[in-house]
Enzyme design. Structure first.
Site, PDB file in Angstrom:
ATOM      1  N   ASP A 158      23.437  36.493  33.377  1.00 41.72           N
ATOM      2  CA  ASP A 158      24.674  36.095  33.742  1.00 41.72           C
ATOM      3  C   ASP A 158      24.697  34.448  32.933  1.00 41.72           C
ATOM      4  OD1 ASP A 158      26.810  34.946  34.980  1.00 41.72           O
ATOM      5  OD2 ASP A 158      25.537  34.310  36.949  1.00 41.72           O
ATOM      6  N   ASP A 207      35.967  44.335  36.116  1.00 43.82           N
ATOM      7  CA  ASP A 207      35.889  44.782  37.128  1.00 43.82           C
ATOM      8  C   ASP A 207      35.059  43.903  38.124  1.00 43.82           C
ATOM      9  OD1 ASP A 207      36.799  46.404  39.316  1.00 43.82           O
ATOM     10  OD2 ASP A 207      35.207  48.026  38.858  1.00 43.82           O
ATOM     11  N   CYS A 262      31.606  44.654  33.660  1.00 39.36           N
ATOM     12  CA  CYS A 262      31.045  44.651  35.132  1.00 39.36           C
ATOM     13  C   CYS A 262      30.993  46.176  35.320  1.00 39.36           C
ATOM     14  CB  CYS A 262      31.938  43.834  36.149  1.00 39.36           C
ATOM     15  SG  CYS A 262      32.121  42.214  35.907  1.00 39.36           S
ATOM     16  N   ALA A 263      30.095  46.819  34.874  1.00 42.54           N
ATOM     17  CA  ALA A 263      30.281  48.260  34.715  1.00 42.54           C
ATOM     18  C   ALA A 263      29.640  48.881  36.067  1.00 42.54           C
ATOM     19  CB  ALA A 263      29.666  48.988  33.446  1.00 42.54           C
ATOM     20  N   GLY A 312      31.681  54.030  37.812  1.00 43.31           N
ATOM     21  CA  GLY A 312      32.892  54.720  38.063  1.00 43.31           C
ATOM     22  C   GLY A 312      33.919  54.631  37.077  1.00 43.31           C
ATOM     23  N   LYS A 313      34.281  53.567  36.815  1.00 41.14           N
ATOM     24  CA  LYS A 313      35.422  53.299  35.985  1.00 41.14           C
ATOM     25  C   LYS A 313      34.807  53.678  34.448  1.00 41.14           C
ATOM     26  CE  LYS A 313      37.458  50.199  38.999  1.00 41.14           C
ATOM     27  NZ  LYS A 313      36.229  50.281  39.734  1.00 41.14           N
ATOM     28  N   CYS A 315      38.611  44.975  44.026  1.00 46.88           N
ATOM     29  CA  CYS A 315      39.055  45.826  45.035  1.00 46.88           C
ATOM     30  C   CYS A 315      39.180  44.981  46.132  1.00 46.88           C
ATOM     31  CB  CYS A 315      38.007  46.952  45.384  1.00 46.88           C
ATOM     32  SG  CYS A 315      36.331  46.464  45.669  1.00 46.88           S
TER      33      CYS A 315
HETATM   34  C1  LIG Z   1      33.126  45.762  41.341  1.00 48.18           C
HETATM   35  S1  LIG Z   1      31.475  45.876  40.927  1.00 48.18           S
HETATM   36  C2  LIG Z   1      31.899  47.318  39.491  1.00 48.18           C
HETATM   37  C3  LIG Z   1      32.224  48.364  39.855  1.00 48.18           C
HETATM   38  C4  LIG Z   1      32.115  49.284  38.597  1.00 48.18           C
HETATM   39  N1  LIG Z   1      32.897  48.753  37.511  1.00 48.18           N
HETATM   40  C5  LIG Z   1      32.689  50.653  38.924  1.00 48.18           C
HETATM   41  O1  LIG Z   1      33.778  51.104  38.848  1.00 48.18           O
HETATM   42  O2  LIG Z   1      31.902  51.624  39.781  1.00 48.18           O
HETATM   43  C6  LIG Z   1      31.075  44.394  40.176  1.00 48.18           C
HETATM   44  C7  LIG Z   1      30.031  44.576  39.279  1.00 48.18           C
HETATM   45  O3  LIG Z   1      29.820  43.332  38.408  1.00 48.18           O
HETATM   46  C8  LIG Z   1      28.621  42.981  38.199  1.00 48.18           C
HETATM   47  N2  LIG Z   1      28.316  41.600  37.878  1.00 48.18           N
HETATM   48  C9  LIG Z   1      28.152  40.681  38.862  1.00 48.18           C
HETATM   49  N3  LIG Z   1      27.762  39.460  37.945  1.00 48.18           N
HETATM   50  C10 LIG Z   1      28.106  39.705  36.604  1.00 48.18           C
HETATM   51  C11 LIG Z   1      28.229  39.028  35.248  1.00 48.18           C
HETATM   52  N4  LIG Z   1      27.765  37.639  35.376  1.00 48.18           N
HETATM   53  N5  LIG Z   1      28.238  39.734  34.359  1.00 48.18           N
HETATM   54  C12 LIG Z   1      28.395  41.092  34.304  1.00 48.18           C
HETATM   55  N6  LIG Z   1      28.151  41.744  35.577  1.00 48.18           N
HETATM   56  C13 LIG Z   1      28.337  41.218  36.631  1.00 48.18           C
HETATM   57  C14 LIG Z   1      27.772  43.467  39.600  1.00 48.18           C
HETATM   58  O4  LIG Z   1      26.445  43.565  39.255  1.00 48.18           O
HETATM   59  C15 LIG Z   1      28.449  44.568  39.842  1.00 48.18           C
HETATM   60  O5  LIG Z   1      27.922  45.764  39.496  1.00 48.18           O
END
Ligand SMILES: C[S@@+](CC[C@H](N)C(=O)[O-])C[C@H]1O[C@@H](n2cnc3c(N)ncnc32)[C@H](O)[C@@H]1O
Length: 443
Positions: free
Chosen positions: A301, A321, A249-250, A254-255, A374
């Protein structure tokens, strides 16, 4: 108009836009032509007022005697009431000037700002703890309920910390500048004061309102804006030298960037997300930071397939994440507290389970799945992990001390020393949770 009044005017417009369309007030400010070219301190003052008005909305509406009168107002006028109320509470404005400024900003007559002074006493007199917390600390009922159940006597401290302005925190990028002391010196040369944060080795807190993105240091890619909690989350991933990491979930990375730096720009990182737009930002950030070990790939998804599944089978670490309520980061995204309902929360926990289930069966023996949010809520954190451990007995938790060493881990781990568990009232950073789960070598 004075600068303060002008900042209040732009803040009222952004809060009004948020009330009307639900768009993030920060984005509304960023697109406000009247703020373009204004000094950084002026823009910061407007942003602070927006944050204050949005975060304190429920409490202020209660303090003013209930939101019934406000609900009928045009959004811009409603926004003006919230902004002026906060200016008065923060003592940025003498009491007598409140109604005058409100009229200037297009607000209504007859708002009783005098009732702000008695609000704390009226809240304290509420016997029912959830209502007292919700109205006194500006929380939706569903969150107040969970905070009381989770934090007990600390619920008020947690909720109070979530109303505070967040620190400005950056991560020194060791790929561009030796260490964070070097960054402190580089920023000092540009009249920006930065001091080491408490827990994360590359984190610095920046004082004042200087425009960080106008510095030469930023142009050289020497830092990223990132909360200390998020930096600690990346630290818990701890990829082995030259290792392979799947960042599931990049987002905008940030991470991912912190992991690439931890790997000294060696190894391989596959960063995926369902939002291509976020990955475009991630790629741009990698370029600026001098990272060339990251491949960013949009995914659907659905179950992991093709290249992503193959990568997961050989990865040393998989970071999930997960999308979450964001309760831990409500200081930075104050509108978040009004955007989510109890029903959304149930949907989020189902997504969190699904993401864990997509990854768990693919891990090779010894590989680690790092689940992070978070969120401050056990139902998105410990409960999701406990349920995943039940469904996937081949996984076992790795204690944080085993990863970071006891001295670093102890103050940032939960009571059992197992998971990363950060609270804004205790640690000063965003609320954050991370569990590191290892695929057993046998079984
Ligand atoms: C908490 S944020 C990630 C923050 C990021 N890792 C950072 O450190 O900046 C969660 C992310 O999960 C993504 N997401 C939601 N559903 C997902 C899925 N089924 N597979 C992959 N990513 C998904 C969202 O688009 C969102 O960017």
């Amino acid at each position: 108009m004075s600068d303060l009044e002008r900042a209040a005017d732009r803040a009222a417009a952004a809060v009004g836009g948020w009330l009307q369309h639900g768009r993030a007030p920060r984005d509304l400010l960023a697109h406000d032509a009247a703020l373009r070219g204004r000094p950084a301190a002026f823009r910061a003052a407007a942003a602070l007022l927006v944050r204050e008005a949005v975060a304190h909305r429920r409490r202020v509406e209660f303090a003013l005697g209930g939101s019934a009168g406000l609900a009928g107002l045009a959004p811009r006028a409603h926004g003006a009431v919230l902004v002026v109320a906060r200016l008065l509470e923060l003592r940025e404005l003498p009491v007598a000037a409140g109604s005058v400024l409100l009229r200037q900003l297009g607000g209504p007559d007859g708002v009783d700002f005098g009732s702000l002074a008695t609000a704390a006493d009226r809240t304290a007199a509420i016997a029912e703890p959830v209502q007292r917390l919700a109205l006194g600390r500006s929380l939706p009922d569903w969150a107040a309920q969970r905070f009381v159940a989770t934090f007990g006597a600390d619920a008020d401290a947690v909720a109070t910390a979530l109303l505070e302005p967040p620190p400005r925190t950056i991560r020194a990028n060791p790929l561009r500048i030796g260490d964070r002391d070097g960054l402190v010196r580089a920023l000092a040369a540009e009249a920006v004061a930065a001091t080491p944060a408490r827990w994360a080795p590359f984190a610095l807190h920046v004082a004042g309102h200087a425009d960080l993105f106008a510095t030469a240091s930023w142009a050289r890619g020497e830092f990223e804006q990132q909360d200390e909690a998020s930096q600690l989350g990346a630290l818990a991933v701890a990829p082995p030298p030259g290792g392979a990491v799947l960042d599931l979930c990049a987002g905008t990375g940030g991470k991912t960037l912190a992991l690439a730096a931890a790997l000294q720009n060696r190894g391989r990182i596959l960063a995926v997300d369902v939002h291509e737009r976020r990955l475009a930002a991630l790629r741009e950030r990698c370029r600026r930071a001098g990272v060339d070990t990251v491949r960013a790939l949009p995914i659907d998804d659905g179950p992991l397939a093709g290249e992503v599944a193959a990568f997961a089978r050989t990865a040393d670490r998989v970071l999930v994440d997960a999308p979450c309520s964001g309760t831990g980061s409500w200081r930075r995204r104050p509108e978040g507290r009004w955007a989510i309902t109890a029903a959304d929360l149930a949907e989020l926990t189902a997504v969190q389970d699904t993401l864990l289930d997509r990854v768990a069966p693919l891990l090779q023996p010894g590989a680690r799945l790092v689940y992070a949010t978070c969120s401050l809520l056990p139902e998105e954190n410990e409960q999701r992990v406990a349920a995943a451990l039940q469904r996937w007995p081949q996984l076992e938790p790795v204690r944080l001390a085993e990863i970071l060493g006891g001295a670093i881990a102890r103050p940032i781990a939960d009571a059992t020393g197992t998971y990363l568990s950060l609270r804004p009232d205790r640690h000063g950073c965003d609320g954050f949770f991370a569990a590191v789960l290892r695929r057993r070598r046998a079984g």
